[in-house]
Design a protein around this motif. Structure first.
Motif, PDB file in Angstrom:
ATOM      1  N   UNK A  87      20.556   3.942 -25.764  1.00  0.00           N
ATOM      2  CA  UNK A  87      19.145   3.752 -26.111  1.00  0.00           C
ATOM      3  C   UNK A  87      18.963   2.440 -26.869  1.00  0.00           C
ATOM      4  N   UNK A  88      17.901   1.710 -26.526  1.00  0.00           N
ATOM      5  CA  UNK A  88      17.566   0.481 -27.242  1.00  0.00           C
ATOM      6  C   UNK A  88      16.108   0.550 -27.695  1.00  0.00           C
ATOM      7  N   UNK A 130       5.369   1.910 -24.778  1.00  0.00           N
ATOM      8  CA  UNK A 130       5.329   3.356 -25.012  1.00  0.00           C
ATOM      9  C   UNK A 130       6.460   4.079 -24.292  1.00  0.00           C
ATOM     10  N   UNK A 131       7.152   3.363 -23.423  1.00  0.00           N
ATOM     11  CA  UNK A 131       8.241   3.968 -22.671  1.00  0.00           C
ATOM     12  C   UNK A 131       9.538   3.947 -23.475  1.00  0.00           C
ATOM     13  N   UNK A 132      10.416   4.884 -23.174  1.00  0.00           N
ATOM     14  CA  UNK A 132      11.764   4.882 -23.727  1.00  0.00           C
ATOM     15  C   UNK A 132      12.613   3.920 -22.892  1.00  0.00           C
ATOM     16  N   UNK A 136      22.423  -7.016 -16.677  1.00  0.00           N
ATOM     17  CA  UNK A 136      22.175  -5.821 -17.485  1.00  0.00           C
ATOM     18  C   UNK A 136      21.320  -4.846 -16.677  1.00  0.00           C
ATOM     19  N   UNK A 137      21.710  -3.576 -16.674  1.00  0.00           N
ATOM     20  CA  UNK A 137      20.919  -2.531 -16.024  1.00  0.00           C
ATOM     21  C   UNK A 137      20.074  -1.855 -17.098  1.00  0.00           C
ATOM     22  N   UNK A 138      18.766  -2.036 -17.014  1.00  0.00           N
ATOM     23  CA  UNK A 138      17.859  -1.454 -17.999  1.00  0.00           C
ATOM     24  C   UNK A 138      17.053  -0.330 -17.343  1.00  0.00           C
ATOM     25  N   UNK A 163      12.457  11.196 -23.743  1.00  0.00           N
ATOM     26  CA  UNK A 163      13.911  11.409 -23.785  1.00  0.00           C
ATOM     27  C   UNK A 163      14.398  12.539 -22.897  1.00  0.00           C
ATOM     28  N   UNK A 164      13.548  13.538 -22.645  1.00  0.00           N
ATOM     29  CA  UNK A 164      13.993  14.681 -21.847  1.00  0.00           C
ATOM     30  C   UNK A 164      14.355  14.265 -20.424  1.00  0.00           C
TER      31      UNK A 164
END
Length: 444
Positions: free
Chosen positions: A208-209, A214-216, A251-253, A259-260
């Motif tokens: 997690x970064x 508003x997105x994770x 980088x794969x983002x 989170x679920x």
């Protein structure tokens, strides 16, 4: 986007090869030519007062075409008066049998025998970003793909020896395997044994970064395969972000609404892959990493060194200088010139102990020991952290900064710039490494 080509221009010269490397390095840095001239290779066994060949690595859109900026500045030096005739451009494979270690004229790494004193160009490095001439946006797409192929190969193999890693790099025409290995470790893809003989791919990890939306947001670390990326593409919003100058796998983002979604994704993928939800690794590392002195004591202590059997150089804060037998605390290079002109080891000596570690980490210890103030600058609004190139952090601490975004640092003149670093992470790292971060208080 046009692809950058790396090729070599050859010259002959009679004189001191050490002075040649030093002066060319100084000119490249003085005129900010790092994006055009990344490194220099000198003929094996080159000696003073004898003629030898050297090869300048050039990066340009057209092979054989020397950028105007290089012609009008660097090539005016007397070293470049005798170009090798009949060969406007050469490949690394053509010169490989006759050259030794590369001398990087841009990054400060273990391979640089001469390190000109580097003046910090500005109290606030963020003032430089818009006008700086080093172009971090130029991406060598071909090299980026080769790094990605290397990661696929390492992931498929799982583990191996240092020799197998070098062979894989050579097969993909990737130079400087030690430098590549360090980048892969910083990005959380690979681990290496303390003795330097074996590597192993890291377990797949969703990290997690911090996100401004508003997105994770998450990044993918560890093992990588096409099959894994295809499954992620079908189940999430996935973006590939090229590293600065394309000098590592993209980088794969990953983005998710909550989170679920990631928890369910990992549960589903775990049926086929060994995968973990690693959480906010940047924060976790910053919290658990020890202070500098404790980290030093954790380094491998080489036993059985008899100093009188070797020649020695001591790092004085700017360069390595010849010395007698090691007596004072500091960073040393250890030679057996009967075997090789290259150092056998670079070590940190203290109270009879010979500590072995990553080169930047040992240099950082040396700088702190001689009393040089280590500094950083932090921009709260953008969460960017700047560290002087000449004070690059020990690898494990730098990893905490890199994993805040999944992106390697960018170069801006005499600074390294790290993205998306939370203030708490910055404070922890600066406190533990005794770094003065501008007006920020680093007491935690």
């Amino acid at each position: 986007m046009p692809q950058i080509q790396r090729w070599y221009k050859g010259f002959s010269y009679r004189g001191n090869p050490q002075e040649l490397v030093k002066q060319i390095s100084e000119q490249v840095q003085r005129h900010n030519l790092g994006k055009f001239v990344p490194l220099l290779r000198v003929e094996k066994g080159a000696k003073s007062r004898k003629q030898f060949y050297f090869f300048l690595a050039v990066e340009s859109l057209q092979e054989g075409e020397i950028p105007t900026e290089v012609q009008s500045t660097l090539l005016q030096l007397s070293f470049f008066t005798s170009a090798i005739k009949g060969s406007p451009s050469l490949t690394y494979e053509q010169i490989k049998p006759m050259v030794g270690v590369a001398h990087d004229v841009y990054e400060y790494t273990n391979n640089i025998p001469y390190q000109p004193v580097q003046q910090l160009t500005c109290d606030n490095p963020f003032d430089l970003i818009e006008s700086v001439s080093i172009n971090n946006s130029l991406i060598d797409i071909d090299m980026s793909r080769r790094y990605e192929q290397l990661l696929y190969w390492l992931s498929a193999l799982g583990s191996g020896t240092w020799e197998s890693f070098k062979e894989a790099c050579a097969a993909l025409k990737i130079e400087e395997p030690r430098r590549i290995l360090r980048r892969l470790r910083l990005l959380g893809y690979i681990e290496f044994s303390p003795d330097g003989y074996r590597w192993s791919i890291a377990r797949i990890a969703i990290v997690k970064i911090l996100s401004d939306s508003n997105l994770q947001e998450f990044i993918l670390c560890g093992s990588r395969s096409i099959n894994l990326l295809e499954k992620l593409t079908h189940q999430t919003t996935l973006e590939l972000i090229n590293q600065p100058r394309g000098e590592a796998p993209p980088c794969v983002r990953i983005q998710a609404d909550n989170p679920s979604i990631i928890s369910n994704l990992i549960e589903e993928l775990s049926k086929e892959f060994s995968i973990i939800n690693a959480g906010e690794v940047s924060k976790l590392l910053a919290n658990i990493l020890p202070e500098l002195i404790t980290w030093k004591q954790s380094l491998r202590n080489l036993q059985g060194i008899v100093p009188s059997l070797y020649e020695w150089e001591l790092f004085d804060g700017n360069d390595f200088v010849s010395c007698a037998l090691p007596r004072e605390t500091g960073m040393y290079r250890m030679y057996n010139t009967k075997i090789s002109d290259r150092p056998l080891h670079t070590l940190f000596y203290e109270n009879g102990c010979w500590f072995q570690g990553d080169w930047y980490g040992l240099r950082f210890l040396a700088l702190q020991h001689i009393g040089q103030q280590c500094i950083a600058r932090y921009e709260v609004e953008t969460k960017r952290l700047a560290i002087p190139v000449s004070q690059r952090l020990p690898e494990i601490y730098e990893r905490a900064l890199v994993l805040a975004s999944g992106i390697l640092p960018k170069y801006f003149n005499s600074w390294l710039l790290y993205e998306n670093v939370e203030r708490d992470v910055m404070l922890q790292i600066c406190y533990k490494l005794h770094i003065n971060c501008g007006g920020e208080s680093t007491h935690v």
